[in-house]
Design an enzyme around this catalytic site. Structure first.
Site, PDB file in Angstrom:
ATOM      1  N   GLU A   1      -5.207   1.464   2.621  1.00  0.00           N
ATOM      2  CA  GLU A   1      -4.965   0.301   3.485  1.00  0.00           C
ATOM      3  C   GLU A   1      -5.156   0.663   4.938  1.00  0.00           C
ATOM      4  O   GLU A   1      -5.727  -0.090   5.726  1.00  0.00           O
ATOM      5  CB  GLU A   1      -3.543  -0.228   3.257  1.00  0.00           C
ATOM      6  CG  GLU A   1      -3.260  -1.560   3.937  1.00  0.00           C
ATOM      7  CD  GLU A   1      -2.663  -1.467   5.331  1.00  0.00           C
ATOM      8  OE1 GLU A   1      -2.447  -2.496   5.960  1.00  0.00           O
ATOM      9  OE2 GLU A   1      -2.410  -0.344   5.826  1.00  0.00           O
ATOM     10  N   GLU A   2      -4.678   1.855   5.295  1.00  0.00           N
ATOM     11  CA  GLU A   2      -4.638   2.214   6.707  1.00  0.00           C
ATOM     12  C   GLU A   2      -6.018   2.281   7.353  1.00  0.00           C
ATOM     13  O   GLU A   2      -6.196   1.964   8.513  1.00  0.00           O
ATOM     14  CB  GLU A   2      -3.895   3.539   6.892  1.00  0.00           C
ATOM     15  CG  GLU A   2      -2.397   3.451   6.573  1.00  0.00           C
ATOM     16  CD  GLU A   2      -1.628   2.570   7.550  1.00  0.00           C
ATOM     17  OE1 GLU A   2      -2.230   1.994   8.463  1.00  0.00           O
ATOM     18  OE2 GLU A   2      -0.397   2.452   7.378  1.00  0.00           O
ATOM     19  N   HIS A  50       0.827  -1.205   0.000  1.00  0.00           N
ATOM     20  CA  HIS A  50       0.000   0.000   0.000  1.00  0.00           C
ATOM     21  C   HIS A  50       0.859   1.252   0.000  1.00  0.00           C
ATOM     22  O   HIS A  50       2.049   1.214   0.308  1.00  0.00           O
ATOM     23  CB  HIS A  50      -1.030  -0.005   1.121  1.00  0.00           C
ATOM     24  CG  HIS A  50      -0.511   0.225   2.509  1.00  0.00           C
ATOM     25  ND1 HIS A  50      -0.518   1.467   3.094  1.00  0.00           N
ATOM     26  CD2 HIS A  50      -0.018  -0.603   3.445  1.00  0.00           C
ATOM     27  CE1 HIS A  50      -0.054   1.365   4.334  1.00  0.00           C
ATOM     28  NE2 HIS A  50       0.260   0.123   4.577  1.00  0.00           N
ATOM     29  N   HIS A 100       8.744   4.238  15.310  1.00  0.00           N
ATOM     30  CA  HIS A 100       7.644   5.146  15.669  1.00  0.00           C
ATOM     31  C   HIS A 100       6.449   4.918  14.754  1.00  0.00           C
ATOM     32  O   HIS A 100       6.165   5.714  13.857  1.00  0.00           O
ATOM     33  CB  HIS A 100       8.111   6.601  15.580  1.00  0.00           C
ATOM     34  CG  HIS A 100       9.141   6.982  16.594  1.00  0.00           C
ATOM     35  ND1 HIS A 100      10.465   6.650  16.479  1.00  0.00           N
ATOM     36  CD2 HIS A 100       9.025   7.659  17.756  1.00  0.00           C
ATOM     37  CE1 HIS A 100      11.138   7.118  17.526  1.00  0.00           C
ATOM     38  NE2 HIS A 100      10.290   7.736  18.316  1.00  0.00           N
ATOM     39  N   ASP A 132       6.232   2.548   7.322  1.00  0.00           N
ATOM     40  CA  ASP A 132       4.899   2.065   6.988  1.00  0.00           C
ATOM     41  C   ASP A 132       4.160   3.092   6.153  1.00  0.00           C
ATOM     42  O   ASP A 132       3.731   4.115   6.683  1.00  0.00           O
ATOM     43  CB  ASP A 132       4.136   1.782   8.281  1.00  0.00           C
ATOM     44  CG  ASP A 132       2.718   1.265   8.037  1.00  0.00           C
ATOM     45  OD1 ASP A 132       2.370   0.999   6.880  1.00  0.00           O
ATOM     46  OD2 ASP A 132       1.974   1.141   9.027  1.00  0.00           O
ATOM     47  N   ASP A 134       4.357  -4.685   3.305  1.00  0.00           N
ATOM     48  CA  ASP A 134       3.743  -3.515   3.932  1.00  0.00           C
ATOM     49  C   ASP A 134       4.920  -2.661   4.377  1.00  0.00           C
ATOM     50  O   ASP A 134       5.568  -2.021   3.554  1.00  0.00           O
ATOM     51  CB  ASP A 134       2.834  -3.970   5.087  1.00  0.00           C
ATOM     52  CG  ASP A 134       1.956  -2.855   5.614  1.00  0.00           C
ATOM     53  OD1 ASP A 134       2.437  -1.712   5.676  1.00  0.00           O
ATOM     54  OD2 ASP A 134       0.796  -3.107   5.965  1.00  0.00           O
TER      55      ASP A 134
END
Ligand SMILES: *[C@@H]1O[C@H](CO)[C@@H](O)[C@H](O)[C@H]1NC(C)=O
Ligand SMILES: *[C@@H]1O[C@H](CO)[C@@H](O)[C@H](O)[C@H]1NC(C)=O
Ligand SMILES: *[C@@H]1O[C@H](CO)[C@@H](O)[C@H](O)[C@H]1NC(C)=O
Ligand SMILES: *[C@@H]1O[C@H](CO)[C@@H](O)[C@H](O)[C@H]1NC(C)=O
Ligand SMILES: *[C@@H]1O[C@H](CO)[C@@H](O)[C@H](O)[C@H]1NC(C)=O
Ligand SMILES: *[C@@H]1O[C@H](CO)[C@@H](O)[C@H](O)[C@H]1NC(C)=O
Length: 809
Positions: A459-460, A411, A570, A422, A488
């Site tokens: 995606e999130e 994503h 983080h 991410d 991912d």
């Protein structure tokens, strides 16, 4: 927007009119078309073009002598040359460039069209034809928020409240890290969170797991009407909110506790970011609070694609109705301190509750509360809900065999402007993988199977882009999709991790064995050598979910991640930035390059060997192991039951037995333990069925190995019937491999969550991320509903026997 498709995905279009599961006509059409003689002949020709040998997983790394198929024109890229391209093309420098681009500005789902266009343009430069596919999705964007601790002034009779603490709800701007100071950075908020304004006493609910709430109920802690403060970790955040709501709580505060950061903490003397690898105390984990284990995707269109004009369903079964807010440890401290001395102490509740609490640290004693009525929290959350386009980028390399397709995805959307970990470490890696395949295509390579590359959006919020795409193309995917490979967070540390369907285990072992670890201390060792070789089962939490759990496509997800000894990642914070990645996450971007090499090899292994590189025996073995887990769970439940009974008095036991009888809906004469034991005996049926599957799987793998050998032997051109026979046999074995995982779909779906169709893999109902195996059985055991347990034994037995029959040679 771009609901018009280019002719790029002709096969996909076939399936488009079919929206709802199950499919029918299209699938039947495809089946008929493909079994026609013409197609068989075509495939025989197709296979005859293969110019390099196939190594079955269990024949580890044979030397590739290219075999010659006389009379046919050879492709000029050998297997060795392809491997060389896939190992040598990925570059750390380029990955760093892609990372710098993606992490340079906000790209929340549906908010950054130019990043989709940029991605498509890069892929086309690499030589991969691509298009943008859009869905109209239901999403929320932050408007306003507030969190404050209020004290009632004692002297004043007229209920005047004093603000004791006003939470900043922002992350510190750091001079060293330019991303943290962008003017258009994204506020802290939760995806799919409800708007609301609540004021109430607060209760510390630990991780907010189902069991945590049970412990609180047992301890008579009053939850109704209160605001929960829960630490992140353990389970998917939406489920923490879900349970709080079910118990009558009115709001949820989620914070990140450095007690969960292992040895890399301020408390243990490690400097915090940007001065060191420990967590910056102002960092906030954003994220979605959708009920991921009930159904992912656009919550208004469960099971069908969110195209413009489709009917929309209510969202209350999939998203919370109480407000929630994510905060930093810094903002949590005054609230946690306000709990000191109220209610029970966390460590007195349950051992589990103190596992990671740094007691006494910064003045927090971890009391449960609730706070007295004159100490309350005001939580205000305002979200704007819209239906707005989001954009997947889809690239294709056509293969020779039209109905065998490998999908590879990552994503693109992030909660923050950065997202260097991410998801954009994955995006940078995917670009390098695509660039490598582009190189191969440029020198004349064409894969046997079609490869589809995907850069998912949304995606999130709840795997929206990938889920809607799978829902749209379900008939085609069910028919043609051999495997799905997911990235991912590709690299945020140095420890290799994988989760996968057992069919794909060997592919992961083979690729990691062929790629060198970038760790200088273990010079020369492969990634496999430095890895504990544990492969997790498929849960949820990333874009493989719709493929594995809904469409029955064997899937995997791999990454390099951090450990309790490496710099703290983080997650979903402004500090998941390019600067952090460069300095702490992956200096030199060497793990980016390594995972690109692994990913490229796995894709090629699946797309380009005459026999699909699955191991059916691993699947049978995996299932046996999972039945073992079910039995273990059953035995544990009984042990706990015995222990509970030991502490109960006679009357309680009688009462308990009565309630059990009611819940198991059995005749009065049946004692619960009898029912339970008879369920336990039923599980034997699964072992019996699995022995059958194991036999068929063994035969299938044997046949595949034998065909591989035969395909390497010299067959003179005039023996063309022999080629044809070989091609047909290969086709037959591949078809069995392709559909093996599909046999484990149950069309009615799991109890209470019909979207999830797979009887073996699903996210745990109350974990969300972690995979539950045989969820139907596990949940029946948890509920001690033995009748339902037996129903699931029958369903699963049916699937295993069907698979055994279909896999048999
Ligand atoms: C792939 O094949 C389809 C038809 O089989 C064709 O329409 C499409 O243009 C091809 N795509 C590429 C990228 O070559
Ligand atoms: C989209 O992303 C790019 C690259 O990260 C960034 O430069 C740009 O500012 C973003 N655009 C918007 C509208 O946020
Ligand atoms: C929230 O509710 C309180 C009263 O409970 C009120 O004083 C406050 O103004 C409200 N906040 C907002 C932003 O509406
Ligand atoms: C909770 O309350 C019940 C009845 O009100 C009481 O019997 C029980 O001992 C209490 N439990 C605890 C842990 O205080
Ligand atoms: C394959 O052929 C093309 C031209 O058709 C050539 O440019 C390329 O270098 C060849 N590749 C290899 C690896 O020999
Ligand atoms: C490199 O390998 C050594 C030895 O196994 C290990 O102690 C060290 O943590 C590894 N370094 C990284 C960055 O993973």
């Amino acid at each position: 927007m771009a609901s018009e498709h280019t002719p790029l995905l002709t096969t996909v279009r076939l399936a488009r009119p079919q929206r709802r599961y199950p499919h029918g006509i299209v699938r039947r059409f495809c089946t008929i078309a493909l079994s026609s003689t013409l197609v068989w002949l075509f495939l025989a020709f197709a296979v005859s073009f293969i110019t390099y040998p196939h190594d079955r997983p269990r024949h580890h790394h044979e030397n590739d002598e290219n075999w010659r198929w006389p009379g046919w024109k050879r492709r000029n890229v050998t297997d060795d040359q392809l491997r060389k391209i896939l190992l040598e093309t990925p570059s750390s420098k380029k990955a760093e460039d892609w990372s710098r681009y993606y992490a340079s500005g906000p790209h929340l789902a549906g908010k950054n069209y130019s990043q989709a266009v940029w991605t498509k343009e890069r892929w086309e430069e690499f030589g991969i034809k691509s298009e943008i596919v859009s869905y109209d999705s239901y999403l929320n964007y932050p408007v306003d928020h507030r969190l404050a601790l209020l004290h009632k002034s004692k002297k004043d009779e007229s209920t005047s409240w004093k603000v004791a603490f006003e939470a900043s709800l922002t992350e510190d701007v750091l001079e060293e890290d330019p991303t943290t100071g962008l003017d258009d950075r994204i506020p802290t908020f939760h995806g799919y969170s409800a708007s609301g304004n609540v004021t109430a006493p607060v209760v510390y609910v630990n991780y907010g797991t189902y069991q945590d709430y049970e412990d609180l109920i047992k301890a008579n802690v009053s939850l109704d009407g209160k605001i929960a403060i829960a630490r992140y970790g353990g389970i998917f955040r939406g489920l923490k909110v879900k349970r709080a709501q079910e118990l009558g709580m009115v709001g949820v505060i989620l914070y990140t506790d450095p007690g969960d950061d292992g040895d890399i903490t301020d408390e243990k003397g490690v400097a915090t970011y940007p001065n060191g690898p420990a967590r910056n105390p102002s960092s906030v984990q954003r994220g979605s609070v959708q009920y991921l284990s009930v159904a992912p995707g656009d919550p208004t269109t469960p099971g069908y694609p969110s195209k413009p004009g489709v009917p929309r369903q209510p969202v209350d079964k999939a998203t919370p109705s109480i407000p929630s807010i994510p905060i930093s440890y810094l903002d949590a401290l005054p609230i946690l301190k306000a709990l000191n001395g109220h209610g029970p102490k966390a460590k007195d509740l349950n051992k589990w509750w103190t596992r990671n609490t740094g007691l006494g640290y910064k003045g927090v004693d971890y009391y449960i509360g609730p706070t007295p009525d004159d100490v309350v929290v005001n939580l205000y959350n305002e979200q704007e809900y819209v239906i707005t386009p989001l954009w997947n980028v889809i690239g294709v390399i056509n293969g020779t065999i039209p109905d065998e397709v490998i999908v590879v995805g990552n994503h693109r959307d992030a909660w923050i402007a950065g997202g260097a970990g991410d998801p954009n470490s994955g995006s940078a890696v995917l670009n390098e993988v695509i660039r490598s395949f582009g190189e191969a295509v440029r020198v004349g390579w064409k894969p046997l199977r079609t490869i589809v590359f995907a850069s998912w959006d949304g995606e999130e919020y709840g795997l929206v882009g990938s889920t809607e795409w799978v829902e749209e193309y379900l008939p085609w995917l069910r028919h043609a999709n051999v495997a799905y490979l997911n990235l991912d967070t590709g690299a945020s540390g140095s420890e290799f991790e994988a989760s996968a369907s057992p069919l794909l285990h060997q592919v992961i072992y083979d690729a990691t064995a062929a790629v060198k670890s970038p760790n200088q201390t273990v010079k020369g060792q492969s990634v496999l050598d430095t890895w504990n070789r544990k492969i997790r089962t498929m849960g949820s939490g990333s874009d493989f979910t719709a493929f594995q759990d809904f469409a029955g496509v064997p899937s995997m997800s791999v990454e390099f991640s951090g450990s309790s000894r490496t710099p703290v990642y983080h997650y979903h914070s402004n500090y998941d930035s390019f600067h952090w990645m460069q300095k702490y996450g992956d200096p030199g971007f060497v793990y980016h390059r390594t995972i690109a090499q692994i990913f490229g090899l796995m894709t090629a292994q699946l797309a380009d060997k005459p026999l699909i590189a699955f191991q059916a025996t691993d699947y049978a073995k995996g299932l046996r192991e999972y039945v073992g887990k079910v039995e273990e769970k059953f035995d544990q439940t009984l042990v706990i039951r015995e222990m509970d009974m030991a502490t109960m008095d006679e009357d309680a036991i009688v009462e308990f037995r009565g309630s059990q009888r009611k819940s198991s809906r059995q005749g009065d004469d049946d004692s619960p333990s009898h029912e339970a034991l008879s369920f336990r005996k039923e599980l034997e049926k699964l072992h019996k069925a699995l022995r059958k599957l194991h036999e068929s799987a063994l035969e299938l793998d044997e046949r595949a190995a034998e065909l591989t050998d035969r395909a390497k032997q010299h067959i003179p051109w005039w023996k063309w019937p022999a080629w044809l026979r070989l091609a047909l046999e290969i086709r037959k074995v591949n078809t069995k491999y392709k559909f093996l995982e599909r046999d484990f779909l149950y069309h009615e779906g799991l109890d209470g969550r019909p979207w999830f169709k797979h009887v073996v893999f699903a996210p745990g109902l109350w974990t969300g991320y972690a995979g539950a195996v045989f969820p139907g059985l596990m949940e029946s055991i948890e509920a001690e509903d033995w009748t339902n347990g037996k129903r699931w034994v029958d369903i699963i037995e049916g699937c295993i026997l069907t698979a055994a029959r279909n896999a048999a040679i």
